[in-house]
Write a protein that holds these residues in place. Structure first.
Motif, PDB file in Angstrom:
ATOM      1  N   MET A 154       3.618   6.585  -5.292  1.00 35.46           N
ATOM      2  CA  MET A 154       4.224   5.442  -5.988  1.00 35.46           C
ATOM      3  C   MET A 154       4.359   4.340  -4.953  1.00 35.46           C
ATOM      4  N   VAL A 155       3.357   3.500  -4.851  1.00 38.57           N
ATOM      5  CA  VAL A 155       3.367   2.481  -3.802  1.00 38.57           C
ATOM      6  C   VAL A 155       3.133   1.110  -4.411  1.00 38.57           C
ATOM      7  N   TYR A 250       1.000  -3.679  -0.307  1.00 38.59           N
ATOM      8  CA  TYR A 250       0.481  -4.687  -1.246  1.00 38.59           C
ATOM      9  C   TYR A 250      -0.587  -4.102  -2.170  1.00 38.59           C
ATOM     10  N   SER A 251      -1.538  -3.335  -1.606  1.00 37.92           N
ATOM     11  CA  SER A 251      -2.661  -2.836  -2.417  1.00 37.92           C
ATOM     12  C   SER A 251      -2.988  -1.413  -2.004  1.00 37.92           C
ATOM     13  N   HIS A 252      -3.541  -0.638  -2.942  1.00 37.65           N
ATOM     14  CA  HIS A 252      -3.927   0.741  -2.622  1.00 37.65           C
ATOM     15  C   HIS A 252      -4.902   1.239  -3.678  1.00 37.65           C
ATOM     16  N   THR A 253      -5.473   2.428  -3.442  1.00 34.42           N
ATOM     17  CA  THR A 253      -6.383   3.025  -4.427  1.00 34.42           C
ATOM     18  C   THR A 253      -5.976   4.482  -4.684  1.00 34.42           C
TER      19      THR A 253
END
Ligand SMILES: NC(=O)c1ccc[n+]([C@@H]2O[C@H](COP(=O)([O-])OP(=O)(O)OC[C@H]3O[C@@H](n4cnc5c(N)ncnc54)[C@H](O)[C@@H]3O)[C@@H](O)[C@H]2O)c1
Length: 360
Positions: A154-155, A250-253
């Motif tokens: 959960m990021v 900020y961003s992740h996959t």
């Protein structure tokens, strides 16, 4: 009393969906009768919109003879005071997550509930939705064999860009683990059972946050709690879990939750929703298969947990979104922070049973 009457404490951001569902999709199974808020206009607005009584003082709502269950949807640091007052008044209480900010507070509420012979229920209830209940059935039916490991991520970059009053997310009882961890860890406990021990690392990557939502745009918040937390969960059934919760990315996959079994992998949908998609890939298969969801509750069904509790009270059976499970989840979340501070594994002092599946 065959239908339980609910009074809401807290007419904030999340109250809208509860008001809608408890008078709509669950309106024949429970009766929403009253609402209160420290800010009178908020409760007055909800009262007018949904045709329920506006009670001006919280104590009066809690003590009202017309209310059986208190739905406590105040900020996390207010859960304890409202919940304790409710159970001491002989009322069942259902809280939004987390159960309380601190373990000692939650223990006191649970103890007082036993003494007063009332129930404690707790969000999230998303694990009762079609998505995670489908996953539960797949696991219980052995589709991926014996579960051996799990991951949960959960990021994001926090809530100050959309929530009208985001300060509480960076104060006692807030942070990504206490705010969002309940969805992920409750889903994992529902799927894999209780946790035996945890370790972890918790840090704060930004000392302050600047609100960019209205009406507090530009206000700077001092961050009081860790905002990036990595945890290891050793489940009692032998599976090993990894969880990351962060307000600093900020961003992740990354996926939401995956369960790895002796014969394949299960991709679990966003545990902050009630729906899918659910995917499985067994070890001999080349491709992932999307599994059709069980039919009930794929949509936003907030209120399902308190409705199940209301019916369980009448039927004399255990309710699924229980205080016992919520306390175990709280103990896990604190345990990860404690382990980070001490550099040692934390052995869970609490346990709980997996709740009964809702959907067959
Ligand atoms: N906002 C969301 O999207 C969301 C989603 C899921 C869960 N939650 C959970 O729901 C809870 C509430 O969140 P929110 O976003 O609605 O917060 P909020 O700050 O918008 O609303 C909380 C309300 O509770 C009222 N309140 C506090 N103490 C009270 C008391 N003693 N008596 C009467 N009223 C009191 C406040 O005046 C405020 O209006 C939190 O536990 C949060 O974790 C929020």
């Amino acid at each position: 009393m065959s239908i339980q009457r609910i009074g809401i404490v807290g007419a904030g951001n999340i109250s809208g969906i509860y008001l809608q569902n408890l008078t709509g999709m669950f309106g024949k199974r429970v009766k929403l009768v009253a609402i209160t808020d420290l800010i009178e206009e908020k409760a007055a607005k909800a009262s007018a919109e949904y045709g329920i009584t506006h009670i001006k003082k919280t104590a009066d709502l809690i003590n009202s003879p017309d209310v059986d269950i208190i739905l406590n949807i105040t900020e996390p640091y207010n859960h304890y005071g409202v919940a304790l007052a409710a159970v001491k008044a002989g009322k069942h209480v259902y809280d939004e997550k987390p159960l309380c900010a601190q373990r000692e507070e939650a223990q006191e509420v649970l103890r007082a509930a036993v003494e007063n012979k009332v129930r404690v229920g707790n969000s999230p209830d998303t694990f009762l939705g079609a998505g995670i209940q489908t996953c539960r059935k797949l696991l219980d039916d052995g589709w991926i064999g014996k579960p051996v490991a799990a991951t949960a991520f959960m990021v994001n970059h926090g809530h100050e860009h959309w929530h009208p009053g985001p300060e509480f997310y960076y104060k006692n009882g807030g942070g990504p683990m206490f705010d969002m961890g309940p969805y992920y860890i409750t889903a994992l406990v529902n799927l894999l059972g209780p946790v035996a021990r945890v370790c972890g690392s918790a840090k704060k990557c930004f000392e302050t946050r600047t609100i960019t939502s209205e009406p507090l745009n530009g206000k700077v918040i001092n961050v009081d709690i860790p905002t990036h937390i990595t945890g290891i969960l050793d489940f009692a059934n032998g599976a090993v879990g990894t969880i990351i919760t962060s307000f600093d990315v900020y961003s992740h996959t990354l996926p939401w939750i995956e369960i790895y079994g002796s014969e394949g992998t299960l991709r679990v949908p966003d545990p902050n929703t009630f729906g899918g998609p659910v995917f499985v890939k067994r070890y001999r298969e080349e491709n992932w298969s999307e599994i059709p969801l069980l039919k009930d509750y794929p949509e936003n069904s907030r209120g399902l947990g308190i409705t199940d509790m209301a019916e369980a009270i009448v039927e004399g059976r255990p309710h699924r979104a229980s205080g016992e499970m919520a306390y175990h989840v709280l103990d896990i979340m604190h345990g990860i922070h404690d382990a980070s501070a001490s550099g040692k594994y934390y052995k869970l002092k609490s346990k709980c049973k997996r709740p009964e599946p809702l959907l067959k």
